[in-house]
Write a protein that holds these residues in place. Structure first.
Motif, PDB file in Angstrom:
ATOM      1  N   THR A 199      38.980  46.849  31.762  1.00 36.29           N
ATOM      2  CA  THR A 199      37.902  47.146  32.722  1.00 36.29           C
ATOM      3  C   THR A 199      36.630  46.378  32.375  1.00 36.29           C
ATOM      4  O   THR A 199      35.706  46.313  33.168  1.00 36.29           O
ATOM      5  N   HIS A 207      40.223  54.500  37.686  1.00 33.24           N
ATOM      6  CA  HIS A 207      39.785  53.235  37.095  1.00 33.24           C
ATOM      7  C   HIS A 207      38.312  52.946  37.369  1.00 33.24           C
ATOM      8  O   HIS A 207      37.627  52.331  36.556  1.00 33.24           O
ATOM      9  N   SER A 228      36.900  50.605  26.486  1.00 36.30           N
ATOM     10  CA  SER A 228      36.218  50.397  27.772  1.00 36.30           C
ATOM     11  C   SER A 228      34.704  50.557  27.629  1.00 36.30           C
ATOM     12  O   SER A 228      33.999  50.621  28.635  1.00 36.30           O
ATOM     13  N   THR A 266      36.346  54.963  34.897  1.00 31.61           N
ATOM     14  CA  THR A 266      36.332  54.271  33.601  1.00 31.61           C
ATOM     15  C   THR A 266      35.331  53.119  33.631  1.00 31.61           C
ATOM     16  O   THR A 266      34.543  52.941  32.698  1.00 31.61           O
TER      17      THR A 266
END
Ligand SMILES: Nc1ncnc2c1ncn2[C@@H]1O[C@H](COP(=O)(O)OP(=O)(O)OP(=O)(O)O)[C@@H](O)[C@H]1O
Length: 319
Positions: A114, A82, A177, A85
């Motif tokens: 995100t 994460h 994202s 990302t």
């Protein structure tokens, strides 16, 4: 006074150096260097088990490489997916990983999380800040669905989409994202030739939006049409890297990746005749399935495709 101009295409977005990944005694990736520059589409090819997905996993924080370093825009990437990302690297997976029971729009909104800063309390209280952020996410998600051609299906449940559209939706979710680099793991696997051509157009369009792309694919026609540069992994090591022309003409790649003739290749017809004759004389009656390829170039292993782009099209396809 002198002015200097920076060639943006020369700016490295991703730099992997000396990446090695061991699983016990197995060295899946060994000392691999790879750079993706701004504006580039780079292909990663290699036979089954060559280490391509493992390398992707090392880039995206799913695996922590045993050795080596991966930087994105000059910063070492954190070893958590994460955070990778959030840093600006998005990916899709070899096997589709959508939220099957959610709608198309909801799947893209999940990919957006995100980039939303609203916290738990803000979400629970649904204050003005949250509502504004929610509206902005919704707008961006619809924009992305428009971009990939799924806006009209925003309310459809993801599992009901045809296969090719599910793959597109995965890409939209990754784009949500706002990445600077998109990693695509076999984006055309299981697609028919029309869907593959549409995917090619989509990837060019994504690149034109300023997103660099690294793509794993077994469809050689697709990869050589698409990529500015191609690297070939064999048994975890980078065998060769260069323009599509250089890589498809490299005999070591041909030997490692294919090893067998393919339909439409010079001499393939003769080779098929010889094989049929051998099968008949050995008493098997019917020629065995050989690695001459189906002609689609979309197989997934050695002997399944052509290294000459434009030579493996399915019947009726433009070359
Ligand atoms: N988590 C793991 N544990 C142990 N071995 C693994 C693991 N992941 C991959 N491998 C092994 O590492 C090697 C490289 O696999 P990888 O999936 O990266 O290859 P690939 O080039 O992506 O293959 P394909 O084209 O078939 O997807 C294989 O021998 C595989 O069995």
């Amino acid at each position: 006074m002198t002015t200097t101009t920076t060639d943006m295409s020369a700016v490295p977005v991703l730099e992997a150096s000396g990446v090695t990944m061991r699983f016990g005694g197995l060295v899946a990736v060994h000392n691999v260097d790879l750079t993706v520059r701004a504006g580039e589409i780079v292909g990663l090819i290699g036979p089954n088990g060559a280490g391509k997905t493992t390398f992707f996993n090392c880039l995206t924080g799913l695996y922590v490489p045993t050795e080596g370093k991966v930087t994105y825009q000059g910063n070492v990437l954190p070893p958590k997916p994460h955070l990778v990302t959030t840093a600006g690297v998005a990916r899709t997976f070899q096997n589709i990983r959508l939220f099957a029971n959610m709608t198309v729009l909801e799947n893209v909104l999940v990919g957006r999380h995100t980039r939303t800063k609203e916290g738990l309390w803000s979400a629970l209280l649904r204050g003005p800040g949250f509502k504004k952020a929610e509206a902005a996410s919704h707008e961006r998600a619809m924009e992305l669905l428009e971009f990939i051609g799924l806006a009209e299906k925003a309310d459809h449940v993801a599992r009901n989409l045809p296969y090719g559209e599910q793959r597109k939706l995965e890409i939209a979710r990754a784009l949500a994202s706002d990445p600077g680099l998109l990693l695509l793991d076999e984006p055309t696997a299981g697609m028919n030739p029309q869907e593959t051509r549409a995917a090619e157009e989509l990837i060019f369009a994504i690149r034109d939006q300023g997103i660099a792309i690294l793509v794993i694919e077994h469809d050689m026609r697709f990869i050589f049409n698409l990529c500015d540069r191609v690297a070939c992994l064999v048994q975890g090591e980078k065998l060769v890297e260069g323009t599509p022309e250089v890589v498809q003409g490299d005999e070591r790649v041909v030997a490692a990746y294919l090893g067998t003739p393919f339909e439409g290749a010079p001499g393939a017809e003769e080779a098929a005749e010889v094989e049929a004759a051998e099968a008949a004389s050995s008493g098997t009656g019917s020629p065995k399935e050989s690695g001459t390829g189906s002609g689609t170039g979309t197989g997934s292993g050695p002997g399944s495709g052509s290294l000459k782009s434009g030579t493996t099209g399915t019947e009726g396809e433009a070359q």
